[in-house]
Design a protein around this motif. Structure first.
Motif, mmCIF file in Angstrom:
data_model
loop_
_atom_site.group_PDB
_atom_site.id
_atom_site.type_symbol
_atom_site.label_atom_id
_atom_site.label_comp_id
_atom_site.label_asym_id
_atom_site.label_seq_id
_atom_site.Cartn_x
_atom_site.Cartn_y
_atom_site.Cartn_z
ATOM 1 N N GLY A 1 0.775 -1.239 0.000
ATOM 2 C CA GLY A 1 0.000 0.000 0.000
ATOM 3 C C GLY A 1 0.802 1.281 0.000
ATOM 4 N N VAL A 2 2.141 1.181 0.095
ATOM 5 C CA VAL A 2 2.953 2.402 0.150
ATOM 6 C C VAL A 2 2.818 3.235 -1.126
ATOM 7 C CG1 VAL A 2 5.322 3.274 0.190
ATOM 8 C CG2 VAL A 2 4.590 1.599 1.876
ATOM 9 N N PRO A 3 2.974 2.670 -2.330
ATOM 10 C CA PRO A 3 2.860 3.501 -3.533
ATOM 11 C C PRO A 3 1.493 4.183 -3.647
ATOM 12 C CG PRO A 3 3.860 1.380 -4.056
ATOM 13 C CD PRO A 3 3.331 1.273 -2.666
ATOM 14 N N GLU A 4 0.441 3.441 -3.363
ATOM 15 C CA GLU A 4 -0.909 4.010 -3.476
ATOM 16 C C GLU A 4 -1.104 5.142 -2.463
ATOM 17 O OE1 GLU A 4 -0.721 -0.026 -5.091
ATOM 18 O OE2 GLU A 4 -0.194 0.825 -3.128
ATOM 19 N N VAL B 1 5.664 15.428 0.606
ATOM 20 C CA VAL B 1 6.263 14.248 1.231
ATOM 21 C C VAL B 1 7.782 14.290 1.018
ATOM 22 C CG1 VAL B 1 6.360 11.731 1.285
ATOM 23 C CG2 VAL B 1 4.181 12.883 0.821
ATOM 24 N N SER B 2 8.534 14.099 2.097
ATOM 25 C CA SER B 2 9.994 14.028 2.016
ATOM 26 C C SER B 2 10.449 12.659 2.493
ATOM 27 C CB SER B 2 10.649 15.113 2.885
ATOM 28 O OG SER B 2 10.290 16.401 2.431
ATOM 29 N N VAL B 3 11.496 12.158 1.884
ATOM 30 C CA VAL B 3 12.065 10.871 2.270
ATOM 31 C C VAL B 3 13.521 11.094 2.678
ATOM 32 C CG1 VAL B 3 12.685 8.546 1.530
ATOM 33 C CG2 VAL B 3 10.549 9.586 0.733
ATOM 34 N N ILE B 4 13.866 10.653 3.867
ATOM 35 C CA ILE B 4 15.243 10.740 4.354
ATOM 36 C C ILE B 4 15.821 9.340 4.356
ATOM 37 C CG2 ILE B 4 16.732 11.387 6.280
ATOM 38 C CD1 ILE B 4 14.596 13.387 7.125
ATOM 39 N N THR B 5 16.922 9.147 3.645
ATOM 40 C CA THR B 5 17.471 7.806 3.501
ATOM 41 C C THR B 5 18.995 7.856 3.476
ATOM 42 O OG1 THR B 5 17.592 5.881 2.039
ATOM 43 C CG2 THR B 5 17.264 8.009 0.987
ATOM 44 N N TYR C 1 10.818 6.177 -7.511
ATOM 45 C CA TYR C 1 9.946 5.879 -8.648
ATOM 46 C C TYR C 1 9.008 4.716 -8.314
ATOM 47 C CZ TYR C 1 12.222 8.957 -12.045
ATOM 48 O OH TYR C 1 12.677 10.053 -12.734
ATOM 49 N N SER C 2 9.540 3.660 -7.710
ATOM 50 C CA SER C 2 8.705 2.494 -7.426
ATOM 51 C C SER C 2 7.641 2.794 -6.379
ATOM 52 C CB SER C 2 9.576 1.318 -6.967
ATOM 53 O OG SER C 2 10.215 1.605 -5.741
ATOM 54 N N SER C 3 7.908 3.773 -5.518
ATOM 55 C CA SER C 3 6.915 4.140 -4.504
ATOM 56 C C SER C 3 5.978 5.245 -4.985
ATOM 57 C CB SER C 3 7.622 4.602 -3.228
ATOM 58 O OG SER C 3 8.375 5.778 -3.476
ATOM 59 N N ARG C 4 6.142 5.657 -6.234
ATOM 60 C CA ARG C 4 5.323 6.689 -6.873
ATOM 61 C C ARG C 4 5.529 8.075 -6.270
ATOM 62 N NH1 ARG C 4 -0.588 3.728 -7.721
ATOM 63 N NH2 ARG C 4 0.230 1.702 -8.375
ATOM 64 N N LEU C 5 6.639 8.257 -5.550
ATOM 65 C CA LEU C 5 6.984 9.590 -5.090
ATOM 66 C C LEU C 5 7.449 10.432 -6.274
ATOM 67 C CD1 LEU C 5 7.214 11.309 -2.525
ATOM 68 C CD2 LEU C 5 9.589 10.551 -2.334
ATOM 69 N N ASP D 1 7.526 10.380 -10.763
ATOM 70 C CA ASP D 1 6.990 9.733 -11.960
ATOM 71 C C ASP D 1 7.733 10.257 -13.179
ATOM 72 O OD1 ASP D 1 5.884 12.228 -12.693
ATOM 73 O OD2 ASP D 1 3.986 11.762 -11.684
ATOM 74 N N GLN D 2 7.292 9.825 -14.365
ATOM 75 C CA GLN D 2 8.013 10.178 -15.589
ATOM 76 C C GLN D 2 7.961 11.663 -15.906
ATOM 77 O OE1 GLN D 2 5.325 8.329 -15.347
ATOM 78 N NE2 GLN D 2 3.868 8.649 -17.030
ATOM 79 N N HIS D 3 7.084 12.408 -15.241
ATOM 80 C CA HIS D 3 6.983 13.846 -15.476
ATOM 81 C C HIS D 3 7.802 14.657 -14.474
ATOM 82 C CE1 HIS D 3 3.815 12.852 -18.278
ATOM 83 N NE2 HIS D 3 3.107 12.270 -17.325
ATOM 84 N N THR D 4 8.448 13.995 -13.532
ATOM 85 C CA THR D 4 9.188 14.683 -12.479
ATOM 86 C C THR D 4 10.591 15.057 -12.948
ATOM 87 O OG1 THR D 4 8.013 13.353 -10.815
ATOM 88 C CG2 THR D 4 9.980 14.547 -10.081
ATOM 89 N N ASP D 5 10.976 16.311 -12.720
ATOM 90 C CA ASP D 5 12.345 16.740 -12.972
ATOM 91 C C ASP D 5 13.187 16.405 -11.736
ATOM 92 O OD1 ASP D 5 11.823 17.803 -15.499
ATOM 93 O OD2 ASP D 5 11.165 19.717 -14.648
#
Length: 208
Positions: free
Chosen positions: A139-142, A154-158, A170-174, A176-180
């Protein structure tokens, strides 16, 4: 009769990110420049082979990271009995200092425990690397897609490698192909600054 000769009884084993393990390898501190293999001494030839092996591994790590795999490097070295006994004695004394323990747990590498760790984790030989797939929870991507549509930032710290982090985004849909995608890495900043090191403030921002 002389002392018994056998395999070393003590070994230092290390695992971690390539950015942490590779600088601690023996060949990282040994020059292998000059001449062809036949013109080098045994130590230089060994360092040259290890450097080539390390360079190939770094290419493989980059390919693994580009597919979203999380990587670890492994290295180690044998420790002579006398060195091990002396190091263990000094480490036990330092570990009894609660302030030194707090500094070490806070990631302070300048304290006595950090210096002792650096003393042991040196001149290592590369043993290899692993790559594992750390699958997203159900359910994470959705969920991230719904948050984005709702206008929630949404920010991701890794601590992952940059290629791995982008692939997971990309796999989590944070993303997509339109993102710079703008990579604010130390390497990118060096390129912007004409090949030289980035200014201290920029470098701190890039590595934060």
């Amino acid at each position: 009769a002389g002392p018994a000769v056998g395999p070393p009884r003590f070994h230092v084993l290390c695992k971690g990110a390539d950015s942490v393990v590779l600088p601690r390898l023996r060949d990282a501190a040994t020059s292998a420049d000059g001449g062809v293999d036949g013109d080098r001494g045994p130590q230089q030839r060994h360092a040259h082979r290890m450097r080539r092996h390390r360079d190939r591994l770094q290419g493989q790590l980059k390919r693994w990271g580009g597919t979203g795999l999380r990587t670890l490097c492994f290295a180690g070295r044998a420790m002579e009995d006398g060195e091990a006994a002396d190091w263990s004695k000094r480490f036990a004394a330092a570990w009894s200092d609660l302030d030194a323990q707090r500094k070490r747990r806070a990631g302070d590498e300048t304290g006595v425990l950090g210096k002792l760790a650096a003393e042991a984790e040196r001149d290592l030989s590369l043993h290899g690397a692993t790559a594992v797939e750390d699958q997203l929870q159900l359910g994470v991507p959705e969920t991230l897609a719904l948050l984005a549509r709702a206008g929630v930032a949404v920010s991701v710290i890794t601590g992952d490698k940059a290629d791995t982090a982008v692939n997971i985004a990309y796999s989590s849909r944070l993303l997509d192909q339109h993102t710079d995608v703008i990579a604010a890495t130390s390497e990118a900043l060096e390129a912007v600054n004409g090949g030289g090191p980035p200014p201290p403030k920029q470098q701190a921002a890039a590595e934060a």
